[in-house]
Motif scaffolding. Structure first.
Motif, PDB file in Angstrom:
ATOM      1  N   VAL A 121       0.855  -1.198   0.000  1.00  0.00           N
ATOM      2  CA  VAL A 121       0.000   0.000   0.000  1.00  0.00           C
ATOM      3  C   VAL A 121       0.885   1.241   0.000  1.00  0.00           C
ATOM      4  O   VAL A 121       1.663   1.441   0.932  1.00  0.00           O
ATOM      5  N   THR A 126      -2.914   9.529   1.940  1.00  0.00           N
ATOM      6  CA  THR A 126      -4.371   9.570   1.769  1.00  0.00           C
ATOM      7  C   THR A 126      -5.104   8.435   2.473  1.00  0.00           C
ATOM      8  O   THR A 126      -6.322   8.398   2.448  1.00  0.00           O
ATOM      9  N   SER A 127      -4.369   7.515   3.090  1.00  0.00           N
ATOM     10  CA  SER A 127      -5.017   6.348   3.690  1.00  0.00           C
ATOM     11  C   SER A 127      -4.959   6.412   5.212  1.00  0.00           C
ATOM     12  O   SER A 127      -3.924   6.146   5.817  1.00  0.00           O
ATOM     13  N   SER A 128      -6.099   6.730   5.819  1.00  0.00           N
ATOM     14  CA  SER A 128      -6.150   6.723   7.280  1.00  0.00           C
ATOM     15  C   SER A 128      -6.013   5.299   7.820  1.00  0.00           C
ATOM     16  O   SER A 128      -5.516   5.096   8.931  1.00  0.00           O
ATOM     17  N   ARG A 130      -4.027   2.965   6.524  1.00  0.00           N
ATOM     18  CA  ARG A 130      -2.586   2.678   6.537  1.00  0.00           C
ATOM     19  C   ARG A 130      -1.934   3.367   7.737  1.00  0.00           C
ATOM     20  O   ARG A 130      -1.059   2.805   8.391  1.00  0.00           O
ATOM     21  N   ARG A 161      -4.650  -1.184  -2.395  1.00  0.00           N
ATOM     22  CA  ARG A 161      -5.366  -0.216  -1.547  1.00  0.00           C
ATOM     23  C   ARG A 161      -5.844  -0.970  -0.315  1.00  0.00           C
ATOM     24  O   ARG A 161      -6.427  -2.049  -0.443  1.00  0.00           O
ATOM     25  N   VAL A 163      -8.524  -1.398   2.154  1.00  0.00           N
ATOM     26  CA  VAL A 163      -9.932  -1.008   2.123  1.00  0.00           C
ATOM     27  C   VAL A 163     -10.696  -1.350   3.397  1.00  0.00           C
ATOM     28  O   VAL A 163     -11.833  -0.905   3.578  1.00  0.00           O
TER      29      VAL A 163
END
Length: 179
Positions: A121, A126-128, A130, A161, A163
């Motif tokens: 990833v 942009t990935s909370s 992660r 991603r 998810v």
């Protein structure tokens, strides 16, 4: 697209100092965590075409309790290479999967599972989810990744991603860390 689930074994028992790491069973909190996560994994709704797992006792007990709680027995493919594996080894295990199942659930250990998420990833801010993994990928944690690949043999860094991410304490605060 492929789907990869990562399920870390539940909390293990450190009570017997003579026990080999491989042979450590789950403790009481781990048994509760495995059961609640089994129901959650069922309710999350992904149909796992293949389950790959470390054969360590704590992983085997995690799967057994999760399946029992969910009412859904599964065939497990035991792979000793997953035991305490690095992310590189875990990726190699995934690349070797024949007949290209669309969704694989891997049950294993940290830091390998967590590092695999970091490898797959992108850290693009942009990935909370992660970010939450960077904080901690605790025992019995369950993550789902969507991979932009057509075949497992094509698995590469930064192709996924994240998810979905659920920890036992998200479902029952009593299963969180003791302070």
């Amino acid at each position: 697209m492929k789907i990869l689930g990562l399920f870390r074994h539940a909390k293990s028992d450190w009570g017997d100092p003579r026990a080999r790491d491989f042979d450590r069973p789950l403790n009481e909190r781990g048994r509760a965590g495995a059961a609640i996560m089994g129901r959650h994994i069922r309710d999350h709704g992904v149909q796992w075409n293949r389950v790959l797992s470390s054969p360590a006792i704590r992983c085997a007990e995690t799967i057994e309790l999760a399946c029992h709680a969910s009412g859904q027995p599964v065939k497990v493919n035991w792979d000793r290479r997953i035991y305490l594996a690095s992310s590189v080894t875990l990726a190699d295990v995934l690349r070797e999967q024949d007949d290209d199942p669309s969704a694989i659930l891997m049950v294993g250990h940290n830091p390998g599972l967590e590092d695999l998420i970091f490898d797959l990833v992108p850290d693009d801010g942009t990935s909370s989810l992660r970010d939450a993994v960077e904080e901690k990928f605790p025992t019995a944690c369950y993550a789902v990744l969507e991979l932009d690949i057509d075949r497992w043999a094509d698995l590469r860094d930064r192709c996924a991603r994240l998810v979905h991410l659920t920890r036992p304490r998200d479902l029952d605060p009593a299963l969180g860390p003791a302070f």
